[in-house]
Design a protein around this motif. Sequence first.
Motif, mmCIF file in Angstrom:
data_model
loop_
_atom_site.group_PDB
_atom_site.id
_atom_site.type_symbol
_atom_site.label_atom_id
_atom_site.label_comp_id
_atom_site.label_asym_id
_atom_site.label_seq_id
_atom_site.Cartn_x
_atom_site.Cartn_y
_atom_site.Cartn_z
ATOM 1 N N LEU A 18 -6.038 5.071 -0.918
ATOM 2 C CA LEU A 18 -4.660 4.638 -1.133
ATOM 3 C C LEU A 18 -3.701 5.471 -0.295
ATOM 4 C CD1 LEU A 18 -2.652 2.860 -2.694
ATOM 5 C CD2 LEU A 18 -2.652 4.593 -4.476
ATOM 6 N N SER A 67 -1.887 3.407 2.712
ATOM 7 C CA SER A 67 -0.514 3.040 2.352
ATOM 8 C C SER A 67 0.463 3.303 3.496
ATOM 9 C CB SER A 67 -0.079 3.777 1.091
ATOM 10 O OG SER A 67 -0.063 5.166 1.322
ATOM 11 N N ASP A 89 2.264 -1.958 2.003
ATOM 12 C CA ASP A 89 2.149 -1.918 0.544
ATOM 13 C C ASP A 89 0.728 -2.289 0.128
ATOM 14 O OD1 ASP A 89 2.884 -1.741 -2.126
ATOM 15 O OD2 ASP A 89 3.505 -3.851 -2.191
#
Length: 154
Positions: free
Chosen positions: A22, A26, A30
């Motif tokens: 993540l 990211s 999104d």
Amino acid sequence: MAAKKTVFVANVGEDVDETALLEVFSTFGDVTDVQLPLATANPAHTHDRRHRGFAFVSFSTPGDAQDAIDNMDLNVLHGKVVKCSIATSTKIAAQPAGNRAIWETDEWAKTYGKKDGKGQTQGAEDVTPSNGAQQRATIQWRSDDLDSCSKSRL
């Protein structure tokens, strides 16, 4: 066809978890979901939470997914070179006959006939002679053919 928003990440190192993925992905947009499938070597060992070496990272837009691929493909992630591509479905497209054997289709039965419970072919007169006798093919070997076969083995 809808544009794909999920990136398949191969060759993920053992020390990488969902949080690390993540954090890295990211930066390209999104991230809506991160999946890191676990290895199921022994379900009794719940403390052993090793993953299978690949991950799926879903983005909110296809452009973000493509940016992630363009920037992360063949790049190093926690000491390993990862391969990134658009994720494809593992489901096989439905075929008109489904998963039926070819000889169970109506088209095959019309062409070649259908076997009844006794193993007899019905419905294809061109396959079975009208008197019901089975045709047998006879193969005749010439002696020189046999000699050439035996010589080729030497």
